[in-house]
Design a protein around this motif. Sequence first.
Motif, PDB file in Angstrom:
ATOM      1  N   UNK A  92       0.834  -1.213   0.000  1.00 34.49           N
ATOM      2  CA  UNK A  92       0.000   0.000   0.000  1.00 34.49           C
ATOM      3  C   UNK A  92       0.864   1.257   0.000  1.00 34.49           C
ATOM      4  N   UNK A  93       1.922   1.249   0.804  1.00 34.72           N
ATOM      5  CA  UNK A  93       2.823   2.410   0.844  1.00 34.72           C
ATOM      6  C   UNK A  93       3.505   2.610  -0.506  1.00 34.72           C
ATOM      7  N   UNK A 167      -9.922   0.566  -0.087  1.00 33.06           N
ATOM      8  CA  UNK A 167      -9.097   1.658   0.440  1.00 33.06           C
ATOM      9  C   UNK A 167      -8.313   2.333  -0.686  1.00 33.06           C
ATOM     10  N   UNK A 168      -7.842   1.517  -1.611  1.00 33.82           N
ATOM     11  CA  UNK A 168      -7.072   2.053  -2.731  1.00 33.82           C
ATOM     12  C   UNK A 168      -7.935   2.969  -3.593  1.00 33.82           C
ATOM     13  N   UNK A 169      -9.166   2.561  -3.859  1.00 37.89           N
ATOM     14  CA  UNK A 169     -10.076   3.412  -4.630  1.00 37.89           C
ATOM     15  C   UNK A 169     -10.355   4.723  -3.889  1.00 37.89           C
ATOM     16  N   UNK A 170     -10.590   4.637  -2.579  1.00 37.73           N
ATOM     17  CA  UNK A 170     -10.826   5.852  -1.796  1.00 37.73           C
ATOM     18  C   UNK A 170      -9.612   6.778  -1.861  1.00 37.73           C
ATOM     19  N   UNK A 171      -8.413   6.184  -1.788  1.00 36.89           N
ATOM     20  CA  UNK A 171      -7.187   6.979  -1.832  1.00 36.89           C
ATOM     21  C   UNK A 171      -7.038   7.717  -3.157  1.00 36.89           C
ATOM     22  N   UNK A 172      -7.475   7.089  -4.250  1.00 39.37           N
ATOM     23  CA  UNK A 172      -7.379   7.741  -5.550  1.00 39.37           C
ATOM     24  C   UNK A 172      -8.205   9.031  -5.585  1.00 39.37           C
ATOM     25  N   UNK A 173      -9.265   9.084  -4.792  1.00 37.63           N
ATOM     26  CA  UNK A 173     -10.104  10.290  -4.713  1.00 37.63           C
ATOM     27  C   UNK A 173      -9.683  11.231  -3.598  1.00 37.63           C
ATOM     28  N   UNK A 174      -9.050  10.697  -2.567  1.00 36.67           N
ATOM     29  CA  UNK A 174      -8.714  11.502  -1.389  1.00 36.67           C
ATOM     30  C   UNK A 174      -7.365  11.033  -0.845  1.00 36.67           C
ATOM     31  N   UNK A 177      -6.368   9.606   2.694  1.00 37.55           N
ATOM     32  CA  UNK A 177      -6.627   8.225   3.128  1.00 37.55           C
ATOM     33  C   UNK A 177      -5.289   7.509   3.263  1.00 37.55           C
ATOM     34  N   UNK A 178      -5.046   6.921   4.423  1.00 38.84           N
ATOM     35  CA  UNK A 178      -3.805   6.185   4.672  1.00 38.84           C
ATOM     36  C   UNK A 178      -4.098   4.694   4.489  1.00 38.84           C
ATOM     37  N   UNK A 179      -3.779   4.191   3.296  1.00 37.75           N
ATOM     38  CA  UNK A 179      -4.091   2.796   2.979  1.00 37.75           C
ATOM     39  C   UNK A 179      -3.389   1.828   3.925  1.00 37.75           C
ATOM     40  N   UNK A 180      -2.113   2.059   4.155  1.00 35.19           N
ATOM     41  CA  UNK A 180      -1.334   1.135   4.989  1.00 35.19           C
ATOM     42  C   UNK A 180      -1.893   1.078   6.406  1.00 35.19           C
ATOM     43  N   UNK A 181      -2.177   2.247   6.963  1.00 42.25           N
ATOM     44  CA  UNK A 181      -2.719   2.288   8.319  1.00 42.25           C
ATOM     45  C   UNK A 181      -4.106   1.655   8.372  1.00 42.25           C
TER      46      UNK A 181
END
Length: 198
Positions: A92-93, A167-174, A177-181
């Motif tokens: 994720x990182x 989580x990855x999809x959310x991170x692409x928008x925001x 979002x800390x995927x690893x955490x």
Amino acid sequence: MPTSRARGQYAKGAERREQIIQTATDVFATEGFEGTALKRVAELVGVKEATLFHYFKGKQELLTAVLAERDRRSLAVGGESGVGLNLMPVIAERNEREPGLTTLYAVASATANDPGHDSHAYFKDRYETVIRDVAVDIERRQSSGEVRTDVDAEALARLVVAAFDGLQLQWLYDKSVDMAQGLRQLTDVLLAPSHPTG
């Protein structure tokens, strides 16, 4: 039987194909895969853009080869033979540092569900492999008492993989979002051993 010249041309072609995959993976990681990305790959490899497709059936085959290389690099970074719970936050990182490849994965995975799609077999095999690897890791942890045993290991593995993709999809928008955490928290909450009450 192929001549030594034919074998030499084949080896040279395989070498050039590998060079294109490595270069495209590096370019797409930071610059994305749309627009002028393929032109940039061709420039770095030292060929015309059209020449790239002497080595691949089309753009989709190249994109799939790049995703497979991304997977190979993920395992190499973690020094693992398969994906387990400890490696997922590390991946994720890495994905956060390579937004172009993360976007490519999201776009390709959303469109490859049609069995006729050039990347369908790649994603089908990838999900089967990742879920199997994570389930094996969870089973091992269940045996040692680290992980809850009241839910089947494969079912837990599917939930973890689904959470990673979500989580990855959310991170692409925001990007806050800390995927690893998020994955670490999921492991702590979802997989925690159940304690008897009373």
